[in-house]
Design an enzyme around this catalytic site. Structure first.
Site, PDB file in Angstrom:
ATOM      1  N   PRO A  49     -27.650  -3.435 -41.775  1.00 21.54           N
ATOM      2  CA  PRO A  49     -27.803  -1.926 -42.307  1.00 21.54           C
ATOM      3  C   PRO A  49     -26.667  -1.561 -41.133  1.00 21.54           C
ATOM      4  CG  PRO A  49     -29.210  -2.255 -40.546  1.00 21.54           C
ATOM      5  CD  PRO A  49     -29.654  -3.140 -41.385  1.00 21.54           C
ATOM      6  N   ASP A 199       7.021 -50.395 -26.834  1.00 14.78           N
ATOM      7  CA  ASP A 199       8.434 -50.339 -25.508  1.00 14.78           C
ATOM      8  C   ASP A 199       7.864 -50.840 -24.417  1.00 14.78           C
ATOM      9  OD1 ASP A 199      10.569 -50.294 -27.710  1.00 14.78           O
ATOM     10  OD2 ASP A 199      10.212 -47.873 -27.680  1.00 14.78           O
ATOM     11  N   LYS A 221      10.278 -58.870 -28.135  1.00 17.99           N
ATOM     12  CA  LYS A 221      10.202 -60.519 -28.021  1.00 17.99           C
ATOM     13  C   LYS A 221       9.791 -60.372 -29.301  1.00 17.99           C
ATOM     14  CE  LYS A 221       7.449 -61.219 -24.265  1.00 17.99           C
ATOM     15  NZ  LYS A 221       6.958 -61.876 -22.902  1.00 17.99           N
ATOM     16  N   ASP A 254       9.488 -39.742 -25.302  1.00 17.22           N
ATOM     17  CA  ASP A 254       9.453 -38.984 -26.640  1.00 17.22           C
ATOM     18  C   ASP A 254       9.749 -39.105 -28.212  1.00 17.22           C
ATOM     19  OD1 ASP A 254       9.049 -35.948 -28.192  1.00 17.22           O
ATOM     20  OD2 ASP A 254      10.801 -37.260 -28.929  1.00 17.22           O
TER      21      ASP A 254
END
Length: 409
Positions: A49, A199, A221, A254
């Protein structure tokens, strides 16, 4: 009838898309449960209700159908699943009895023992649904759920794909060096990788966490042969991806801040290889912060500029306008400039920068080997030699170098 308490619940995933689900009661329990039912594509009918404003909004948006009255016998007809969640114990019992007679799985928020189904604590991460049941201990269920979902998101729990995958590469910024500073998404992609091309400046400690089957390739490498270094790296990314492997290119900072990430993204696009770029925390901001230097500070610096120092100011290849930089009043952050700092300082001074301008060099920032060396533009070249400052180091030039946190008593 419900199974005896000593018998565990049988876990199952319900596919409710397009199937009728009845929810009795429009209060807080319904408000929590309805979004997941809607997301599952269920045809949800709410019998109540009244409803909370959030539930009412779902009805107004057409996400659910709302019958605005109390439960009545027959409301569960043709339904596949029922959630009984009213404050009326007698109504809950009648609805539960109808579900039992009609063999409809029924969850009761007021009486788990009287239910024929239990709602697990659920969470999702990248297509994985985690559902946890611990009997009558919902808080423990939620705690276990949270721990698993967090582990999946941060990559500490590996859930690699084992079916055939579309070749893809993720360019992941690893942050300034501290392994805890990689993003959650970056860590998760590392945990799913088959090949990691890393890296030297990437967060090396993360590589020790990888499973034994993961091939780790040191980008420095990679055999270059007739190729330039970057071209050889691009070729390695393409070759491993085309072999069906999940490849992560792990970079320091980044990918797009002096990381040549766009060159790699372009090479992958030319080869038709999907590429995901995961931003990383740039050392230009994080390393000064780790050394107690804010790149901006109220009343001191309203701007900061980030430049690469790998090319000397008098080199014809330099793209930096050192004359304009010397006129700026804000902070200058120099990356990859340790071996050129003498020439850089001289250029700034020759273009009008005060020789007494403060300079800080932060070596191996955010790692256990971090150290900070202070100087001025007039003394920085000699200081670097005397203190044997070595790359990687972030150089900060400006008045913010003198801003510090007050010493606590």
């Amino acid at each position: 009838m419900p199974e005896p308490a000593e018998h565990p619940a049988y876990p199952v995933g319900l596919r409710l898309s397009g199937r009728r689900v009845v929810v009795i009661g429009g209060g807080q329990v319904a408000q929590r449960r309805l979004p997941a039912l809607v997301a599952a594509g269920a045809d949800v009918v709410l019998v109540s209700p009244s409803a909370t404003p959030s539930v009412e909004a779902m009805a107004e948006a057409g996400e659910i159908r709302w019958t605005r009255r109390r439960y009545e016998e027959g409301d569960l007809a043709e339904s596949w699943y029922v959630l009984v969640a009213t404050g009326d114990t007698e109504a809950n019992a009648r609805a539960s009895a109808e579900a039992e007679r009609s063999r409809i799985w029924c969850v009761r928020s007021d009486d788990a023992e009287a239910a024929t189904a239990w709602t697990p604590a659920t969470g999702r991460s990248e297509g994985v649904t985690v559902a946890v049941l611990t009997g009558r201990d919902p808080r423990r269920s939620a705690a276990v759920r949270d721990a698993i979902v967090e582990g999946l998101r941060e990559g500490s729990i590996a859930a690699p794909h084992v079916r055939a995958r579309t070749p893809s590469v993720a360019l992941v910024g690893g942050g300034p060096g501290d392994p805890d500073l990689i993003t959650v998404r970056g860590r998760r992609l590392l945990a799913e990788a088959d090949v990691v091309i890393a890296d030297r400046l990437g967060p090396r400690d993360l590589l020790d966490e990888l499973p034994p089957h993961v091939e780790v390739i040191d980008a420095a490498k990679i055999p270059y042969g007739r190729f330039m270094a970057q071209e050889a790296i691009n070729n390695a990314l393409v070759e491993h991806a085309k072999a069906g492997r999940s490849v992560v290119r792990l970079k320091g900072g980044d990918p797009y801040v002096f990381g040549r990430g766009m060159e790699e993204a372009q090479a992958l696009a030319e080869a038709g290889i999907p590429c995901t770029v995961v931003p990383g925390i740039s050392s230009s901001i994080s390393v000064p912060s780790a050394a107690g230097i804010p790149v901006t500070h109220r009343g001191v610096a309203h701007e900061f500029t980030v430049v690469s120092g790998h090319v000397a100011p008098d080199d014809p290849r330099s793209l930096v306008d050192w004359q304009s930089l010397a006129r700026l009043r804000g902070t200058l952050v120099i990356l990859m400039g340790v071996d050129k700092i003498g020439a850089i300082a001289a250029a700034l001074v020759s273009h009008g920068k005060d020789p007494a301008t403060r300079v800080a060099l932060v070596q191996e920032g955010t790692t256990a080997a971090q150290r900070r060396v202070d100087a001025t533009l007039a003394t920085v070249a000699e200081t670097v030699r005397a203190e044997e400052v070595r790359p990687p180091a972030v150089i900060v030039v400006g008045d913010v170098v003198g801003v510090g946190v007050p010493t606590l008593p």
